[in-house]
Design an enzyme around this catalytic site. Sequence first.
Site, PDB file in Angstrom:
ATOM      1  CD  GLU A 212      44.896  53.963  35.998  1.00 53.54           C
ATOM      2  OE1 GLU A 212      44.796  52.931  36.711  1.00 53.54           O
ATOM      3  OE2 GLU A 212      45.947  54.606  35.865  1.00 53.54           O
TER       4      GLU A 212
ATOM      5  NE  ARG B  59      36.154  44.972  38.660  1.00 54.39           N
ATOM      6  CZ  ARG B  59      36.452  43.999  39.533  1.00 54.39           C
ATOM      7  NH1 ARG B  59      35.627  42.994  39.700  1.00 54.39           N
ATOM      8  NH2 ARG B  59      37.581  44.033  40.205  1.00 54.39           N
TER       9      ARG B  59
ATOM     10  CB  CYS C 194      39.652  16.927  38.350  1.00 54.78           C
ATOM     11  SG  CYS C 194      39.651  15.497  39.439  1.00 54.78           S
TER      12      CYS C 194
ATOM     13  CE1 TYR D 219      41.550  42.683  35.742  1.00 53.57           C
ATOM     14  CE2 TYR D 219      39.343  43.353  36.398  1.00 53.57           C
ATOM     15  CZ  TYR D 219      40.659  43.663  36.118  1.00 53.57           C
ATOM     16  OH  TYR D 219      41.081  44.966  36.200  1.00 53.57           O
TER      17      TYR D 219
END
Length: 468
Positions: free
Chosen positions: A317, A320, A396, A426
């Site tokens: 796997e 990313r 903010c 992500y």
Amino acid sequence: MRAHEAGALHGDIGSRPPWLRPPGDVNALVPELWPRNVARAADGALAVAGLGVRDIAAEFGTPVYVLDEDDLRSRCRDFRAAFPTEDVYYAGKAFLCRAVVRMIAEEGLHLDVCTGGELATALSAGMPAERIGFHGNNKSVAELTRALDAGVGRIIVDSFTEIDRLTALARERGVRPRVLVRVTVGVEAHTHEFIATAHEDQKFGFSLAGGAAAAAAFKILDEDVLELRGLHSHIGSQIFDANGFEVSARRVLALQAQIRDARGVELPELDLGGGFGIAYTTQDDPATPQDLAKRLRKIVDSECAAERLAVPHLSIEPGRAIVGPAVFTLYEVGTVKSVLVGTGGDAAGGRCYVSVDGGMSDNIRTALYDASYSATVASRASAAEPMLARVVGKHCESGDIVVKDEFLPADVQPGDLVAVPGTGAYCRSMASNYNHVPRPPVVAVRDGRARLIVRRETEEDLLALDVG
């Protein structure tokens, strides 16, 4: 390191990180950080696959995630070439939409999902169900039912409750789903470090040291409703070497041997996870798929020989490593502000805050993980000297930081476009509507043409959910 509740590097007045040095050319791109088809055009602006970023911004607005489609496909092919007999699973949680599902399916990859929503996206895009692996520590009855009805290829069981739940559903339907047992092997690896003990205090998997993993395997074999195909191990993410996998493989294959000796069954599959690292900045040095494949095969072959096991069919796997480098985020600069930095009234120096029209709603990783990114002025070249800057968002929050430290040209100004590479994983998948900011679109570029694959959210989208 515990993060400040106000966000990453709140109040930090330290110097730049040691790996960040003033560039000789502030316009130069570090190739390892960018999608393969990104370069500066003759006019000085960035272009991806021949399409200028100013044209992208004009058509789709900013912020916008820009996917280099050929780059993503080539990374799929690199892993398929390096692991030709193994199953390579794309990480749905990194970034998932129907267009990407179709891309990775066409390139021959498998897909791992971990929620009903990810499974629905995969199925709606035509991903063959037998090439889907279903992860998750708390799969609901509805999610498991859908997985069974769809014929999902592998369900990675994560608890005794799930085994009981899945067994009951399989009996009701008269099916025999193929499962892997997720094993917590006591190894944790991230970036360049791994620790091989005392890392079983987590929500995922069955403990190896406590005997739960063996008990789970025996339970499945004895009840003989689910088809136990093998074991699954995942030790971390953003991993740059294979040392942690060596310890993990040794421990999980020892469990394979224990199962063989106790039940006379030699499990035919092994999923070693992955979580391979990518280059976010010049401090990162990821291994190639070929190097990873060579090392992982050597590890598995050696450990199987030591345990007198046949080498199981291997799955990996990459995480990313496929989509992460294939995307950059394009922002527009709104304000530029220089401030004095120091304590006790004595200025230690200055810092330039470059505010863009996105922020932690489209990239939470800097605030959440103290992650590091790079950036460049994308809409033009500059003859100005490099200036140490911090790229921040519009939210903010003092911790609304996109890039903590980067050298940008000293003449950066409102209206400039700034690009941040390595945002494929992500970022959109963890995006939010904080401060009621709509999430950006995703645009795929190939052969000089852009197409919208995830549209921009609108204020109407936000208000449509408000039933008050």
